[in-house]
Each structure stands twice: as C-alpha cells, then as structure tokens.
Design a protein around this motif. Structure first.
Motif, PDB file in Angstrom:
ATOM      1  N   ALA A 166     -17.578  -7.335  -1.639  1.00  0.00           N
ATOM      2  CA  ALA A 166     -17.252  -6.307  -0.649  1.00  0.00           C
ATOM      3  C   ALA A 166     -16.503  -5.171  -1.327  1.00  0.00           C
ATOM      4  CB  ALA A 166     -16.405  -6.905   0.469  1.00  0.00           C
ATOM      5  N   ALA A 167     -16.632  -3.977  -0.805  1.00  0.00           N
ATOM      6  CA  ALA A 167     -15.986  -2.804  -1.397  1.00  0.00           C
ATOM      7  C   ALA A 167     -14.469  -2.818  -1.180  1.00  0.00           C
ATOM      8  CB  ALA A 167     -16.573  -1.521  -0.815  1.00  0.00           C
ATOM      9  N   ASP A 168     -14.013  -3.436  -0.098  1.00  0.00           N
ATOM     10  CA  ASP A 168     -12.574  -3.459   0.153  1.00  0.00           C
ATOM     11  C   ASP A 168     -11.966  -4.769  -0.339  1.00  0.00           C
ATOM     12  OD1 ASP A 168     -13.814  -5.030   2.041  1.00  0.00           O
ATOM     13  OD2 ASP A 168     -12.496  -4.429   3.683  1.00  0.00           O
ATOM     14  N   GLY A 169     -10.670  -4.783  -0.457  1.00  0.00           N
ATOM     15  CA  GLY A 169      -9.967  -5.970  -0.925  1.00  0.00           C
ATOM     16  C   GLY A 169      -8.487  -5.683  -0.990  1.00  0.00           C
ATOM     17  N   ARG A 170      -7.758  -6.509  -1.696  1.00  0.00           N
ATOM     18  CA  ARG A 170      -6.322  -6.332  -1.866  1.00  0.00           C
ATOM     19  C   ARG A 170      -5.956  -6.588  -3.318  1.00  0.00           C
ATOM     20  NH1 ARG A 170      -4.618  -8.427   3.525  1.00  0.00           N
ATOM     21  NH2 ARG A 170      -4.983  -6.575   4.793  1.00  0.00           N
ATOM     22  N   VAL A 171      -4.904  -5.923  -3.742  1.00  0.00           N
ATOM     23  CA  VAL A 171      -4.330  -6.152  -5.056  1.00  0.00           C
ATOM     24  C   VAL A 171      -2.925  -6.705  -4.825  1.00  0.00           C
ATOM     25  CG1 VAL A 171      -3.597  -5.105  -7.230  1.00  0.00           C
ATOM     26  CG2 VAL A 171      -5.671  -4.293  -6.091  1.00  0.00           C
ATOM     27  N   VAL A 172      -2.637  -7.879  -5.407  1.00  0.00           N
ATOM     28  CA  VAL A 172      -1.348  -8.535  -5.233  1.00  0.00           C
ATOM     29  C   VAL A 172      -0.623  -8.509  -6.575  1.00  0.00           C
ATOM     30  CG1 VAL A 172      -0.190 -10.677  -4.578  1.00  0.00           C
ATOM     31  CG2 VAL A 172      -2.343 -10.029  -3.453  1.00  0.00           C
ATOM     32  N   GLU A 173       0.614  -8.020  -6.538  1.00  0.00           N
ATOM     33  CA  GLU A 173       1.418  -7.932  -7.755  1.00  0.00           C
ATOM     34  C   GLU A 173       2.787  -8.556  -7.514  1.00  0.00           C
ATOM     35  OE1 GLU A 173       0.993  -4.032  -9.934  1.00  0.00           O
ATOM     36  OE2 GLU A 173       0.272  -3.448  -7.939  1.00  0.00           O
ATOM     37  N   ASN A 174       3.461  -8.883  -8.598  1.00  0.00           N
ATOM     38  CA  ASN A 174       4.840  -9.385  -8.548  1.00  0.00           C
ATOM     39  C   ASN A 174       5.003 -10.539  -7.558  1.00  0.00           C
ATOM     40  OD1 ASN A 174       5.563  -7.415 -10.432  1.00  0.00           O
ATOM     41  ND2 ASN A 174       6.038  -5.946  -8.828  1.00  0.00           N
ATOM     42  N   GLY A 187       3.440 -11.325  -5.007  1.00  0.00           N
ATOM     43  CA  GLY A 187       3.285 -10.963  -3.608  1.00  0.00           C
ATOM     44  C   GLY A 187       4.294  -9.961  -3.096  1.00  0.00           C
ATOM     45  N   GLU A 188       5.207  -9.515  -3.952  1.00  0.00           N
ATOM     46  CA  GLU A 188       6.173  -8.504  -3.524  1.00  0.00           C
ATOM     47  C   GLU A 188       5.490  -7.173  -3.253  1.00  0.00           C
ATOM     48  OE1 GLU A 188       9.572  -8.200  -6.125  1.00  0.00           O
ATOM     49  OE2 GLU A 188       9.725 -10.383  -6.273  1.00  0.00           O
ATOM     50  N   VAL A 189       4.414  -6.910  -3.973  1.00  0.00           N
ATOM     51  CA  VAL A 189       3.652  -5.679  -3.775  1.00  0.00           C
ATOM     52  C   VAL A 189       2.218  -6.063  -3.442  1.00  0.00           C
ATOM     53  CG1 VAL A 189       2.849  -3.536  -4.836  1.00  0.00           C
ATOM     54  CG2 VAL A 189       5.100  -4.459  -5.453  1.00  0.00           C
ATOM     55  N   VAL A 190       1.786  -5.678  -2.251  1.00  0.00           N
ATOM     56  CA  VAL A 190       0.404  -5.916  -1.816  1.00  0.00           C
ATOM     57  C   VAL A 190      -0.158  -4.578  -1.374  1.00  0.00           C
ATOM     58  CG1 VAL A 190      -1.105  -7.125  -0.212  1.00  0.00           C
ATOM     59  CG2 VAL A 190       0.953  -8.263  -1.057  1.00  0.00           C
ATOM     60  N   THR A 191      -1.230  -4.162  -2.037  1.00  0.00           N
ATOM     61  CA  THR A 191      -1.865  -2.895  -1.687  1.00  0.00           C
ATOM     62  C   THR A 191      -3.320  -3.118  -1.331  1.00  0.00           C
ATOM     63  OG1 THR A 191      -1.833  -2.577  -4.091  1.00  0.00           O
ATOM     64  CG2 THR A 191      -0.682  -0.957  -2.813  1.00  0.00           C
ATOM     65  N   ASN A 192      -3.806  -2.272  -0.444  1.00  0.00           N
ATOM     66  CA  ASN A 192      -5.236  -2.292  -0.174  1.00  0.00           C
ATOM     67  C   ASN A 192      -5.912  -1.763  -1.411  1.00  0.00           C
ATOM     68  OD1 ASN A 192      -5.020  -3.322   2.410  1.00  0.00           O
ATOM     69  ND2 ASN A 192      -4.725  -1.302   3.295  1.00  0.00           N
ATOM     70  N   GLY A 193      -6.911  -2.441  -1.859  1.00  0.00           N
ATOM     71  CA  GLY A 193      -7.552  -2.043  -3.109  1.00  0.00           C
ATOM     72  C   GLY A 193      -9.009  -2.327  -3.033  1.00  0.00           C
ATOM     73  N   PRO A 194      -9.679  -2.369  -4.102  1.00  0.00           N
ATOM     74  CA  PRO A 194      -9.169  -2.315  -5.476  1.00  0.00           C
ATOM     75  C   PRO A 194      -8.802  -0.898  -5.904  1.00  0.00           C
ATOM     76  CG  PRO A 194     -11.543  -2.532  -5.469  1.00  0.00           C
ATOM     77  CD  PRO A 194     -11.098  -2.570  -4.042  1.00  0.00           C
ATOM     78  N   TYR A 195      -8.080  -0.809  -7.034  1.00  0.00           N
ATOM     79  CA  TYR A 195      -7.654   0.483  -7.561  1.00  0.00           C
ATOM     80  C   TYR A 195      -8.820   1.304  -8.079  1.00  0.00           C
ATOM     81  CZ  TYR A 195      -2.815  -1.215  -7.838  1.00  0.00           C
ATOM     82  OH  TYR A 195      -1.584  -1.696  -7.560  1.00  0.00           O
ATOM     83  N   ALA A 196      -9.770   0.634  -8.670  1.00  0.00           N
ATOM     84  CA  ALA A 196     -10.859   1.305  -9.390  1.00  0.00           C
ATOM     85  C   ALA A 196     -11.718   2.151  -8.466  1.00  0.00           C
ATOM     86  CB  ALA A 196     -11.725   0.275 -10.088  1.00  0.00           C
TER      87      ALA A 196
END
Length: 117
Positions: free
Chosen positions: A50-58, A60-69
């Motif tokens: 799928a084109a959408d997803g999430r990026v989880v960092e630290n 789970g302290e930082v969760v962004t809608n992604g991917p970045y690319a």
C-alpha cells in the motif's frame, strides 16, 4: 540455494498514467512472469505494498505517517526468490516487468539465515 528479497522502487507514477486497459494488460505481464518463476521453483512470495503506512522511531516515541520516500524511492512491492547466488538472483530480476516503466529499480538483498550466525 539462498533466498533473495527484491524491493521494487518507483514506476508507480508512470503506471498510474496508463488507461485501465493498459494497466490490466501490464498486470497480465506480471502474472505471466511470476507464474513462470513459480513453475521453476524460484518464486517463494511477493505482493504489492500500500502507498500509505507509518514510520516508527525511538521505540514508538515518534510515529509519523509515511513512508518518507517519494516517487522513484518509494518501495512499492517485493518478491522473495530462490537462487544459487546473488548473480543468479540478478539475472532473474532482468526479466521483471517493472522495467517497462522508466526510473524503476529493483534492490536485491540476500535473506540471511539467523540460525547460522
């Protein structure tokens, strides 16, 4: 024999410009190519992403809608193939229909057996 992961990058922009009939015809080309790999015992798994997803960092302290690319860098799907070595996996990839669209890339990575390490 080893297993290799193909990460497909790019091609979505050009694919999305096609008519519905052209998209269906191209999906038939994919089906034929993947079917041939399966008949030879080379295809183990593979699906689009799928084109959408999430990026989880630290943790789970930082969760962004992604991917970045974006565009050519976005991973749009994967296959897992069985091959004798990286050279054979590379040769197999050259027949992939993703190359019908300019700017498309396949990154090939060997899947490492964790029990052997």
């Amino acid at each position: 024999m080893s297993n290799f992961l193909y990460l497909f990058r790019g091609g979505d922009e050009n694919f999305n410009k096609l008519s519905q009939e052209e998209k269906q015809a191209h999906m038939q080309v994919w089906g034929k190519w993947m079917g041939e790999l399966q008949e030879k015992g080379k295809l183990l798994d593979g699906l689009p992403l799928a084109a959408d997803g999430r990026v989880v960092e630290n943790r789970g302290e930082v969760v962004t809608n992604g991917p970045y690319a974006e565009g050519a860098e976005l991973v749009g799907g994967y296959l897992i193939v069985s091959a004798n070595d990286l050279d054979e996996a590379t040769e197999i990839s050259k027949g992939c229909p993703i190359f019908d669209y300019e700017g498309s890339v396949i990154e090939i990575r060997e899947i490492v057996d964790m029990e052997g390490h």
